[in-house]
Design a protein around this motif. Sequence first.
Motif, PDB file in Angstrom:
ATOM      1  N   MET A 169      57.586  -2.873  69.815  1.00 11.88           N
ATOM      2  CA  MET A 169      56.677  -3.713  69.859  1.00 11.88           C
ATOM      3  C   MET A 169      55.836  -3.255  71.260  1.00 11.88           C
ATOM      4  O   MET A 169      54.315  -3.409  70.935  1.00 11.88           O
ATOM      5  CB  MET A 169      57.228  -5.091  70.118  1.00 11.88           C
ATOM      6  N   VAL A 170      56.325  -3.036  72.069  1.00 11.69           N
ATOM      7  CA  VAL A 170      55.626  -2.537  73.301  1.00 11.69           C
ATOM      8  C   VAL A 170      54.702  -1.175  72.819  1.00 11.69           C
ATOM      9  O   VAL A 170      53.667  -1.024  73.275  1.00 11.69           O
ATOM     10  CB  VAL A 170      56.497  -2.142  74.482  1.00 11.69           C
ATOM     11  N   SER A 171      55.375  -0.257  72.029  1.00 11.88           N
ATOM     12  CA  SER A 171      54.703   1.074  71.828  1.00 11.88           C
ATOM     13  C   SER A 171      53.466   0.628  70.836  1.00 11.88           C
ATOM     14  O   SER A 171      52.389   1.050  71.064  1.00 11.88           O
ATOM     15  CB  SER A 171      55.655   1.784  70.813  1.00 11.88           C
ATOM     16  N   TYR A 172      53.678  -0.528  69.856  1.00  7.96           N
ATOM     17  CA  TYR A 172      52.487  -0.739  69.189  1.00  7.96           C
ATOM     18  C   TYR A 172      51.374  -1.383  70.080  1.00  7.96           C
ATOM     19  O   TYR A 172      50.206  -0.809  69.837  1.00  7.96           O
ATOM     20  CB  TYR A 172      52.962  -1.868  67.989  1.00  7.96           C
ATOM     21  N   VAL A 173      51.732  -2.343  70.818  1.00 11.88           N
ATOM     22  CA  VAL A 173      50.600  -2.753  71.614  1.00 11.88           C
ATOM     23  C   VAL A 173      49.837  -1.616  72.641  1.00 11.88           C
ATOM     24  O   VAL A 173      48.579  -1.663  72.786  1.00 11.88           O
ATOM     25  CB  VAL A 173      51.105  -3.641  72.581  1.00 11.88           C
ATOM     26  N   MET A 174      50.636  -0.701  73.057  1.00 11.63           N
ATOM     27  CA  MET A 174      49.976   0.198  73.834  1.00 11.63           C
ATOM     28  C   MET A 174      49.045   1.268  72.946  1.00 11.63           C
ATOM     29  O   MET A 174      48.068   1.563  73.546  1.00 11.63           O
ATOM     30  CB  MET A 174      51.178   0.978  74.711  1.00 11.63           C
ATOM     31  N   ILE A 175      49.698   1.485  71.977  1.00  7.50           N
ATOM     32  CA  ILE A 175      48.762   2.359  70.986  1.00  7.50           C
ATOM     33  C   ILE A 175      47.424   1.760  70.592  1.00  7.50           C
ATOM     34  O   ILE A 175      46.389   2.189  70.677  1.00  7.50           O
ATOM     35  CB  ILE A 175      49.533   2.851  69.755  1.00  7.50           C
ATOM     36  N   ALA A 176      47.665   0.510  70.295  1.00 10.23           N
ATOM     37  CA  ALA A 176      46.399  -0.265  69.964  1.00 10.23           C
ATOM     38  C   ALA A 176      45.498  -0.577  71.141  1.00 10.23           C
ATOM     39  O   ALA A 176      44.098  -0.483  70.908  1.00 10.23           O
ATOM     40  CB  ALA A 176      46.761  -1.909  69.567  1.00 10.23           C
ATOM     41  N   SER A 177      45.837  -0.642  72.262  1.00  5.38           N
ATOM     42  CA  SER A 177      45.279  -0.703  73.649  1.00  5.38           C
ATOM     43  C   SER A 177      44.526   0.573  73.910  1.00  5.38           C
ATOM     44  O   SER A 177      43.225   0.467  74.122  1.00  5.38           O
ATOM     45  CB  SER A 177      46.094  -1.253  74.776  1.00  5.38           C
ATOM     46  N   VAL A 178      45.096   1.631  73.576  1.00  6.34           N
ATOM     47  CA  VAL A 178      44.448   3.001  73.945  1.00  6.34           C
ATOM     48  C   VAL A 178      43.379   3.160  73.128  1.00  6.34           C
ATOM     49  O   VAL A 178      42.342   3.702  73.486  1.00  6.34           O
ATOM     50  CB  VAL A 178      45.744   3.986  73.768  1.00  6.34           C
TER      51      VAL A 178
END
Length: 233
Positions: free
Chosen positions: A204-213
Amino acid sequence: MMRKVSVVVAFVPLLVTIWVLQYLPDSVPMHYDLAGNIDRWGSRNESLVMPIIIIFVALMFSFIVKHYENVLMDETDEKKIKSILTNIKVINITSLVTAVGMGIIHLTSIYGAYARANEGGLLLEIEEGRASCISLGIIFFILGNYIPKTRMNYVIGVKTSWSMYNDNTWRKSNLIGGITFAIAGVLTIITGFVADASKSGILMVSYVMIASVISVIYSWKVYKDELRLKKGE
């Protein structure tokens, strides 16, 4: 109206927690490791911390909306009035969705703490992890659908110096930001159903970080494109 509804909803977890506390022992599970095992026990009164945070967040959004409503009363420009009304709607929805989502996560945790403390079992960690992951995924998905509807503001959306250069960079940046955040939400929901507790949080954290980047990089790109267009005029 929705502003008040969000605040009322935010108080529900606190009221439920106060009622449940009488059935909890003095010491209850308070934290879990990535595998879902209990790694810290604490006083049952610590269970009141999250409901208070939920109320604080709801009140913060309520004050922001109230500020916009006060500004709206003195505004005469139709374009600005439309922008303010749009942002009020999105912030209200954000507040309500956040209160409901965080409330579900907290109440699921309270239920798990009660079950373990009274039955001595460790069989609900995965279910709790999944419930939290799915709830957060739904929040991400809903907010992702509303982010593109915002007008330039300092509260909701992709807020970089590049995206806030003008209305065009804001619109394009938040369109992509909304899409990537909604996709992150869908992936988080799927992960909540298929992955165990130790993996779902990390993913979940990975998905949000990728979306933010992606959102930040794209806001830089549209900003550069806008500068080139201005130079070409």
